[in-house]
Design an enzyme around this catalytic site. Structure first.
Site, PDB file in Angstrom:
ATOM      1  N   LYS A 266     -17.520 -94.165   3.291  1.00  0.00           N
ATOM      2  CA  LYS A 266     -17.396 -94.589   4.695  1.00  0.00           C
ATOM      3  C   LYS A 266     -17.491 -96.115   4.755  1.00  0.00           C
ATOM      4  O   LYS A 266     -18.569 -96.682   4.665  1.00  0.00           O
ATOM      5  CB  LYS A 266     -18.482 -93.964   5.569  1.00  0.00           C
ATOM      6  CG  LYS A 266     -18.375 -94.365   7.048  1.00  0.00           C
ATOM      7  CD  LYS A 266     -19.480 -93.710   7.867  1.00  0.00           C
ATOM      8  CE  LYS A 266     -19.359 -94.081   9.342  1.00  0.00           C
ATOM      9  NZ  LYS A 266     -19.670 -95.499   9.601  1.00  0.00           N
TER      10      LYS A 266
ATOM     11  N   SER B 262     -22.162 -94.963   4.286  1.00  0.00           N
ATOM     12  CA  SER B 262     -22.354 -96.070   5.209  1.00  0.00           C
ATOM     13  C   SER B 262     -23.329 -97.116   4.666  1.00  0.00           C
ATOM     14  O   SER B 262     -23.058 -97.754   3.658  1.00  0.00           O
ATOM     15  CB  SER B 262     -22.805 -95.512   6.567  1.00  0.00           C
ATOM     16  OG  SER B 262     -22.810 -96.495   7.557  1.00  0.00           O
TER      17      SER B 262
END
Length: 570
Positions: free
Chosen positions: A320, A295
């Protein structure tokens, strides 16, 4: 003369637009009809169950299960939080919660304090690693699991509770009053100088405001004359996107695009650029990543790579590339929903798993490397999308082959030894220089052997499976002698394993002990002593020629980039 159907292109264009509007309206109407039908069907089924089912139905559990079943068809990041689960959501988004500030671990029939945060509530109350939690506000905690005890320890900031613990070496149980505080996970648990005047900053998460801490740490290290900086985001699962942008801004000039977002609706589209003057745009930077880096960690690593501002070292990141937003719901609930994908400065999305295309059994898989596309960094280096950030210098994944160490950790053998060691030593050496002696290790080994420690050996399991296959295929008799010889060599021998894996076991014992005196910071300092990946990162910074070469495109890449730019100009 042929009949003229359309007087000009404009008439044809208007007609096409009209057809498109009609088709869209039909499609929307059909979609709304299906939605209305199945919402009505869901409501009717629940009413029938509530009226006729043999047992009483719990409306909260039943309908919540229906909601979670619906969301399970999407991606694992789109989640519903009921009113009583909002604390978990707050911890996730802000990195803070009301509690005592300590890790806990299952230890036999009880839960034990395993790692208090320095200066926070558990530490202030005098709780120590190794304390067994006997009671919380008079309630017996025997037989309770981690999750239950954790829930009891958390609560509204400022509230008080009484805790009774049993401390090894103490004759009487200890009772304390603890005031719950706002607990913030350490965002920058350690920074300092490593490996011949090279700065090091560990970033544990992007929730809260780590960018301010990273900026302060970097300025302080620069004042000490560092030759380069290692940014360690290994095992960092991400957090707030803005914080990743702000940290990149420390090394990247104002006005550079760090990340962009694209979703189904226009409101989801956004471009994030650096907005402040940087601290340093030329100092060599190495960013450390691994398979857990995700992320916001990937946003930072991807930007530093695409802008050729730092060398990425480690293992391929998690992948991600999805962005979530929190939507408030009626009755105090919240929906964390995926609203967009994010793209690094070169234009690539690094999302590794395609949740929109599931297999027949509902499973999903990673985007195969053969379907990924090539993009180019600012300097013209090749990078790819669809599978996380691939480091510029890849380090082979570490195999946890030390079977005995796994069981020494999970069965709290090392944990208990560290507890007893601390009872006998009021002080130890500095975190980065401490190590138990050979005599200490012999005492530990004797302790393990005297306890009749047993553990599963993978070699014995595989040998048993191999014998079963051989028997099935009819080779048992012909290979009998070989099996017997191998079985003798693979006899369960804890003493052999304790000697053979002495270095790995000693390193972990040192880590566990140092944390008791110097907390998270000390634990990291201890681990860095023998970190081969940090050695690699430091070597890159010290070798300026190699550093420059890693950030420069290969000849064929440079030619391809020039050709692409030429085509754009044409």
């Amino acid at each position: 003369m042929k009949r003229q159907l359309f007087k000009d292109k404009r008439s044809l264009y208007i007609l096409c637009i009209g057809f498109a509007i009609i088709l869209t309206a039909f499609s929307t109407s059909e979609k709304d009809l299906l939605k209305s039908r199945y919402m009505d069907l869901f409501n009717t089924i629940y009413k029938e169950l509530d009226l006729l089912y043999v047992d009483t139905i719990n409306p909260k559990q039943t309908i919540k299960a229906g909601i979670e079943g619906m969301l399970a068809q999407l991606d694992p990041y789109t989640e519903f939080y009921d009113e009583d689960e909002n604390e978990d959501l707050e911890i996730m988004t802000k990195g803070t919660y009301g509690g005592i500030g300590s890790y806990i671990v299952q230890h036999g029939d009880y839960v034990a304090i395993s790692e208090p945060y320095e200066g926070q509530a558990a530490y202030q109350a005098g709780l120590k690693a190794g304390d067994l939690i006997l009671e919380i506000d008079g309630e017996d905690m025997k037989g309770k699991k981690n999750a239950y005890v954790s829930e009891k320890l958390r609560g509204e900031v400022g509230t008080k509770f009484r805790i009774k613990v049993r401390r090894p070496g103490e004759k009487k149980d200890i009772e304390r009053e603890v005031t719950r505080q706002t607990i913030q996970f350490p965002l920058v648990p350690y920074y300092g100088i490593v490996r011949d005047s090279i700065g090091y900053i560990n970033i544990a998460g992007f929730n809260g405001h780590p960018s301010a801490e990273v900026r302060k740490a970097f300025i302080e290290l620069k004042q000490k004359g560092i030759k380069g900086i290692i940014i360690d985001i290994r095992n960092n699962t991400g957090g707030i996107l803005d914080e990743a942008v702000a940290i990149a801004n420390i090394f990247v000039p104002r006005g550079e695009t760090i990340v962009s977002m694209k979703g189904r609706i226009r409101q989801s589209e956004q471009i994030y650029k650096t907005t402040q003057e940087p601290v340093d745009t030329v100092i060599p930077v190495v960013v450390m990543v691994n398979s857990i880096s995700a992320s916001a960690s990937e946003i930072l690593a991807g930007a530093m790579q695409d802008l050729d501002r730092g060398v990425i070292v480690g293992k391929r990141t998690f992948g991600k590339g999805l962005v979530q937003n929190i939507r408030q719901l009626p009755y105090g609930g919240n929906l964390k929903v995926t609203i967009a994908k994010y793209y690094t400065p070169s234009g690539r999305c690094i999302q590794a798993i395609d949740y929109s295309h599931r297999n027949e059994d509902g499973s999903v898989g990673r985007v195969p490397d053969s379907l990924t596309r090539v993009f180019y960094t600012k300097a013209g280096r090749k990078v790819r999308d669809g599978g996380g950030i691939t480091p510029d210098v890849e380090i082979a994944p570490e195999k946890f082959s030390n079977n005995i160490l796994y069981y020494l950790i999970t069965e709290n053998i090392i944990f208990d030894y560290a507890t007893d060691y601390c009872l006998q030593h009021e002080h130890i050496a500095q975190a980065d220089s401490f190590s138990i002696t050979d005599a200490d290790y012999e005492n530990f080994k004797k302790r393990v052997l005297d306890s009749d420690f047993k553990y599963d050996r993978q070699s014995e399991k595989f040998l048993k499976s191999l014998k079963e296959v051989a028997e099935f295929e009819g080779y048992t008799e012909t290979a009998k002698a070989e099996f017997e010889a191998l079985e003798k060599k693979l006899q369960h021998d804890p003493e052999h394993d304790l000697n053979y894996f002495k270095k790995d076991i000693t390193d972990y014992i040192n880590y566990e002990i140092v944390k008791r005196y110097y907390f998270q910071k000390g634990g990291l300092m201890q681990q860095l002593k023998h970190d081969e990946e940090i050695d690699e990162a430091a070597g890159i910074i010290n070798d300026r020629a190699r550093y420059a070469q890693l950030l420069s495109p290969a000849k064929e890449e440079a030619t391809a980039t020039d050709r692409a730019k030429s085509m754009e100009n044409e």
